[in-house]
Each structure stands twice: as C-alpha cells, then as structure tokens.
Design an enzyme around this catalytic site. Sequence first.
Site, short mmCIF file in Angstrom:
data_model
loop_
_atom_site.label_atom_id
_atom_site.label_comp_id
_atom_site.label_asym_id
_atom_site.label_seq_id
_atom_site.Cartn_x
_atom_site.Cartn_y
_atom_site.Cartn_z
N GLY A 46 7.48 6.80 -6.46
CA GLY A 46 8.10 5.97 -5.44
C GLY A 46 7.42 4.61 -5.41
O GLY A 46 6.24 4.49 -5.73
N GLN A 51 5.09 -3.45 -2.19
CA GLN A 51 3.99 -3.16 -3.12
C GLN A 51 3.99 -4.10 -4.32
O GLN A 51 2.99 -4.20 -5.03
CB GLN A 51 4.07 -1.70 -3.60
CG GLN A 51 3.81 -0.70 -2.48
CD GLN A 51 3.87 0.71 -2.99
OE1 GLN A 51 4.93 1.32 -3.02
NE2 GLN A 51 2.75 1.25 -3.43
N CYS A 94 -0.95 6.91 -3.58
CA CYS A 94 -0.16 5.69 -3.46
C CYS A 94 -0.58 4.74 -4.56
O CYS A 94 -1.77 4.57 -4.81
CB CYS A 94 -0.41 5.05 -2.08
SG CYS A 94 0.51 3.53 -1.80
N LEU A 95 0.40 4.11 -5.21
CA LEU A 95 0.07 3.18 -6.29
C LEU A 95 -0.74 1.99 -5.76
O LEU A 95 -1.43 1.33 -6.53
CB LEU A 95 1.35 2.68 -6.98
CG LEU A 95 2.13 3.75 -7.75
CD1 LEU A 95 3.44 3.19 -8.28
CD2 LEU A 95 1.29 4.32 -8.89
N HIS A 136 7.09 8.35 3.04
CA HIS A 136 5.96 7.53 2.59
C HIS A 136 6.42 6.10 2.28
O HIS A 136 5.80 5.12 2.70
CB HIS A 136 5.34 8.20 1.35
CG HIS A 136 4.24 7.44 0.68
ND1 HIS A 136 2.97 7.96 0.51
CD2 HIS A 136 4.20 6.21 0.11
CE1 HIS A 136 2.22 7.07 -0.12
NE2 HIS A 136 2.94 6.00 -0.38
N GLU A 137 7.55 5.99 1.55
CA GLU A 137 8.03 4.65 1.14
C GLU A 137 8.60 3.88 2.33
O GLU A 137 8.42 2.67 2.44
CB GLU A 137 9.07 4.77 0.02
CG GLU A 137 8.60 5.49 -1.24
CD GLU A 137 7.30 4.96 -1.80
OE1 GLU A 137 7.00 3.76 -1.64
OE2 GLU A 137 6.57 5.77 -2.41
N HIS A 140 5.99 2.20 4.17
CA HIS A 140 5.57 0.93 3.56
C HIS A 140 6.38 -0.25 4.12
O HIS A 140 5.87 -1.34 4.32
CB HIS A 140 5.79 0.96 2.04
CG HIS A 140 4.64 1.54 1.26
ND1 HIS A 140 3.36 1.03 1.31
CD2 HIS A 140 4.60 2.57 0.39
CE1 HIS A 140 2.58 1.74 0.50
NE2 HIS A 140 3.30 2.69 -0.07
NI NI Z 1 2.64 4.16 -1.44
#
Ligand code: NI
Length: 176
Positions: A46, A51, A94-95, A136-137, A140
């Site tokens: 995701g 991000q 998380c990236l 989660h996304e 963000h």
């Molecule tokens: Ni994330």
Amino acid sequence: MSLRHIITLNDPKLRLVSTPIERIDDLLTRLIDDMIETMHGAPGIGLAAIQVAEPIRLLVVDVAGKEDPPAPLVFVNPEILWQSDDRNVYEEGCLSIPEYYADVERPASVRVRALDRDGKEREVLAKGLLATVLQHEIDHLDGLLFIDHISKLKRDRVIKKFQKAAKRAGEGSHVL
Ligand code: NI
C-alpha cells in the site's frame, strides 16, 4: 513511469491532512502509475500519495500474493462508510518507517467508497489484510501513522531512533 522518492518518519509532511482531489487528469493518472510502480518496487502492499510528498487524497494498494500476478487497486478520495465491531490484529509496517513493525488492532472489516482511476464511484467491502491496509493508508491521508495506534512508549522509542539516524547521516555527509 518513474519511481518516486518515499519520504520517511522525520519528514513533517507525513503529518499533513491531504486535500480532496477535484479532477482526474493526465497529471493524476501519471502520479497513480508512478505510485503503483513505486509500491511494487519497494516492495509494499500500500502507498498513500503523501508518502511521495503529494498531499492529496489518493492511495494505491496491492494485496495479491507473491505467486499471483499484480493486482493494484486505486482509491481516489476514499471514505470509510462503515466499520465492524469485531477487530483484528496484524503486524504492520510502513514504507515511511522502514524496518519497524508492530502489532496494531483495527476493525476487522470496513466498507470503503472511492473513485477509481477512471473517476467511477466504487464501494468495497474489505476484510482481512485488505481491510487493514485500507485503514492504514486512509490514516496517512489524515496525517496519521500506524505508530499512533501503539503505546506512547513504543512510539517515542521509534521516533527517537529515526531522529538519531537522521542526525548521524547529517553529521557524516558533505554537501559539495
Ligand atoms: Ni504506511
């Protein structure tokens, strides 16, 4: 298509509340393609636009198994319409917070409404991993991170770790 740079925990932009998208144009579909490529390349399941430093309400996910062909999904202006009372715990990462993982409890199912890349409205009843990834996304897009769902003690520890790492990198670098 091109890979986009993924910002990490020390970047205050991650705390921005992203703004709704008013128009799906060529610029946006190019960003969508770049985000899908960046997510697959990372690799991740995701990625939210913030991000890659774009504070707009857009995310991409792909929960296809490693052996399966890629199946990216695009969510423009996603909204959670409903969430279940029963909850699930997944170990999340998380990236934007590389190499850190923690158990997070969230509603086990959610119904999400969004536009797809063609601007068509769509509703998804997500369960299991997809439900977790979408929550989660969408977090963000509201400036929230998965570490906001863990204890303050653990959160402070990971934030400090990233601050120290950034400081070390700063001391060792030479700007020419
Ligand atoms: Ni994330």
